[in-house]
Design a protein around this motif. Sequence first.
Motif, PDB file in Angstrom:
ATOM      1  N   UNK A 145       0.849  -1.192   0.000  1.00 12.52           N
ATOM      2  CA  UNK A 145       0.000   0.000   0.000  1.00 12.52           C
ATOM      3  C   UNK A 145       0.887   1.245   0.000  1.00 12.52           C
ATOM      4  N   UNK A 146       0.258   2.379  -0.225  1.00 15.17           N
ATOM      5  CA  UNK A 146       0.992   3.641  -0.186  1.00 15.17           C
ATOM      6  C   UNK A 146       1.647   3.844   1.178  1.00 15.17           C
ATOM      7  N   UNK A 147       1.015   3.340   2.223  1.00 21.83           N
ATOM      8  CA  UNK A 147       1.536   3.541   3.576  1.00 21.83           C
ATOM      9  C   UNK A 147       2.705   2.627   3.920  1.00 21.83           C
ATOM     10  N   UNK A 148       2.772   1.433   3.318  1.00 23.90           N
ATOM     11  CA  UNK A 148       3.829   0.514   3.744  1.00 23.90           C
ATOM     12  C   UNK A 148       4.816   0.137   2.642  1.00 23.90           C
ATOM     13  N   UNK A 149       4.673   0.718   1.457  1.00 30.17           N
ATOM     14  CA  UNK A 149       5.514   0.307   0.323  1.00 30.17           C
ATOM     15  C   UNK A 149       7.002   0.483   0.619  1.00 30.17           C
ATOM     16  N   UNK A 150       7.376   1.571   1.258  1.00 33.44           N
ATOM     17  CA  UNK A 150       8.797   1.828   1.496  1.00 33.44           C
ATOM     18  C   UNK A 150       9.400   0.880   2.525  1.00 33.44           C
ATOM     19  N   UNK A 151       8.557   0.188   3.285  1.00 33.41           N
ATOM     20  CA  UNK A 151       9.069  -0.822   4.219  1.00 33.41           C
ATOM     21  C   UNK A 151       9.711  -1.982   3.475  1.00 33.41           C
ATOM     22  N   UNK A 152       9.376  -2.131   2.202  1.00 34.53           N
ATOM     23  CA  UNK A 152       9.916  -3.234   1.404  1.00 34.53           C
ATOM     24  C   UNK A 152      11.247  -2.894   0.742  1.00 34.53           C
ATOM     25  N   UNK A 153      11.723  -1.659   0.898  1.00 35.08           N
ATOM     26  CA  UNK A 153      12.942  -1.214   0.222  1.00 35.08           C
ATOM     27  C   UNK A 153      14.161  -1.473   1.104  1.00 35.08           C
ATOM     28  N   UNK A 154      15.102  -2.239   0.583  1.00 31.19           N
ATOM     29  CA  UNK A 154      16.371  -2.460   1.283  1.00 31.19           C
ATOM     30  C   UNK A 154      17.327  -1.298   1.043  1.00 31.19           C
ATOM     31  N   UNK A 155      17.332  -0.782  -0.191  1.00 34.43           N
ATOM     32  CA  UNK A 155      18.233   0.314  -0.506  1.00 34.43           C
ATOM     33  C   UNK A 155      18.131   0.735  -1.954  1.00 34.43           C
ATOM     34  N   UNK A 156      19.079   1.577  -2.363  1.00 33.55           N
ATOM     35  CA  UNK A 156      19.072   2.166  -3.701  1.00 33.55           C
ATOM     36  C   UNK A 156      20.454   2.029  -4.341  1.00 33.55           C
ATOM     37  N   UNK A 157      20.446   1.910  -5.661  1.00 33.73           N
ATOM     38  CA  UNK A 157      21.686   1.828  -6.415  1.00 33.73           C
ATOM     39  C   UNK A 157      21.514   2.595  -7.722  1.00 33.73           C
ATOM     40  N   UNK A 158      22.423   2.359  -8.670  1.00 34.27           N
ATOM     41  CA  UNK A 158      22.423   3.063  -9.951  1.00 34.27           C
ATOM     42  C   UNK A 158      22.394   2.064 -11.100  1.00 34.27           C
ATOM     43  N   UNK A 159      21.839   2.518 -12.226  1.00 30.50           N
ATOM     44  CA  UNK A 159      21.725   1.643 -13.388  1.00 30.50           C
ATOM     45  C   UNK A 159      21.894   2.459 -14.654  1.00 30.50           C
ATOM     46  N   UNK A 160      22.577   1.863 -15.630  1.00 34.50           N
ATOM     47  CA  UNK A 160      22.654   2.411 -16.984  1.00 34.50           C
ATOM     48  C   UNK A 160      21.987   1.398 -17.905  1.00 34.50           C
ATOM     49  N   UNK A 161      20.775   1.705 -18.319  1.00 31.30           N
ATOM     50  CA  UNK A 161      19.945   0.767 -19.081  1.00 31.30           C
ATOM     51  C   UNK A 161      20.355   0.794 -20.552  1.00 31.30           C
ATOM     52  N   UNK A 162      21.536   0.239 -20.836  1.00 29.68           N
ATOM     53  CA  UNK A 162      22.030   0.212 -22.209  1.00 29.68           C
ATOM     54  C   UNK A 162      21.041  -0.468 -23.149  1.00 29.68           C
ATOM     55  N   UNK A 163      20.677   0.225 -24.233  1.00 27.44           N
ATOM     56  CA  UNK A 163      19.580  -0.217 -25.099  1.00 27.44           C
ATOM     57  C   UNK A 163      20.025  -0.221 -26.554  1.00 27.44           C
ATOM     58  N   UNK A 164      19.904  -1.378 -27.193  1.00 23.03           N
ATOM     59  CA  UNK A 164      20.202  -1.478 -28.623  1.00 23.03           C
ATOM     60  C   UNK A 164      18.917  -1.119 -29.365  1.00 23.03           C
ATOM     61  N   UNK A 165      18.838   0.113 -29.817  1.00 26.77           N
ATOM     62  CA  UNK A 165      17.558   0.693 -30.250  1.00 26.77           C
ATOM     63  C   UNK A 165      16.879  -0.047 -31.408  1.00 26.77           C
ATOM     64  N   UNK A 166      17.576  -0.427 -32.470  1.00 27.95           N
ATOM     65  CA  UNK A 166      16.844  -1.115 -33.548  1.00 27.95           C
ATOM     66  C   UNK A 166      16.187  -2.408 -33.073  1.00 27.95           C
ATOM     67  N   UNK A 167      16.871  -3.170 -32.235  1.00 22.18           N
ATOM     68  CA  UNK A 167      16.302  -4.419 -31.723  1.00 22.18           C
ATOM     69  C   UNK A 167      15.159  -4.134 -30.755  1.00 22.18           C
ATOM     70  N   UNK A 168      15.259  -3.029 -30.021  1.00 21.65           N
ATOM     71  CA  UNK A 168      14.180  -2.645 -29.111  1.00 21.65           C
ATOM     72  C   UNK A 168      12.885  -2.409 -29.876  1.00 21.65           C
TER      73      UNK A 168
END
Length: 287
Positions: A145-168
């Motif tokens: 729920x909106x009230x408890x969703x953040x209780x499920x978060x362990x932490x945060x990191x970073x991502x670079x979503x490399x995308x091959x555009x023609x195949x996408x």
Amino acid sequence: MKILQYKENEQIKLAVKRHDGVIPLARLDAGFPGDMKTLIEKGMAVVNELSKKMSAYNGPTIPLDSIEFALPVNNPERFLCLGLNYVDHAREGNNSLPEHPAIFMRTPTSLAAHNQSLLLPKVNNKLDYEAELLVVIGKQAKYLTVDNALDAVWGYSLFNDGSVRPYQRWSTQWTMGKNFDQTGGFGPWIVTPDELPLGAKGLNIEMRLNDQVMQQANTDDMVFDVVNTLVQISECMTLQPGDCIAMGTPSGVGYPRNPPVFLQPGDIAEVEVQGVGILRNGIVLEE
């Protein structure tokens, strides 16, 4: 606290970042788990225990620039990604804003650790960059729920979503373009939620390509924030400890530019989110 995995003699080990070095968890207490997923499964209470051990530790650290980073979570059971989750990014591709989170999945073989090279596929040279905040799940969760969703978060990191555009764009499903081997940078560590604003709101996010700023936005610009994303995803599937959710990218990606900009061998791509850190990956041509 910033917790990471690194490789030593081909083995994965856990460490905590301190200043410009890391402390292996085994030095703090031999009873700590040896991998991130097992640590996460022990719950957030282990973070308090780690903090106390760190405060009492006065031994040596390993220099940060001497370690070989591993993925923060190796072989996550689910690696989910959001598409079109920043208003300006949707508009730059002439897309309508989604009414619900646009979810796709990546496989573990498509991921690359901090400082590991991303592979430019030999079959296509249109590999694009996408700077993203990433959420790591800390416990089993269903029907959040909106009230408890953040209780499920362990932490945060970073991502670079490399995308091959023609195949996408082969079809309405993006899976092919998002899952080329070793094209998605993930790391360098997981930052526990106590170091960031609730839901990672109000954080600057930036992509730099060879030191040139290509993307610049704020996590407040998301169409679906962390809370609402977790609520909607957990209506569908039961989230598990170690699951990863990449929260989408802002405008400034390479394909809509005039002329287009794609990643080239020798490039250095950096993703930075305020308070989280910097993810760095070079680019090499696939053999």
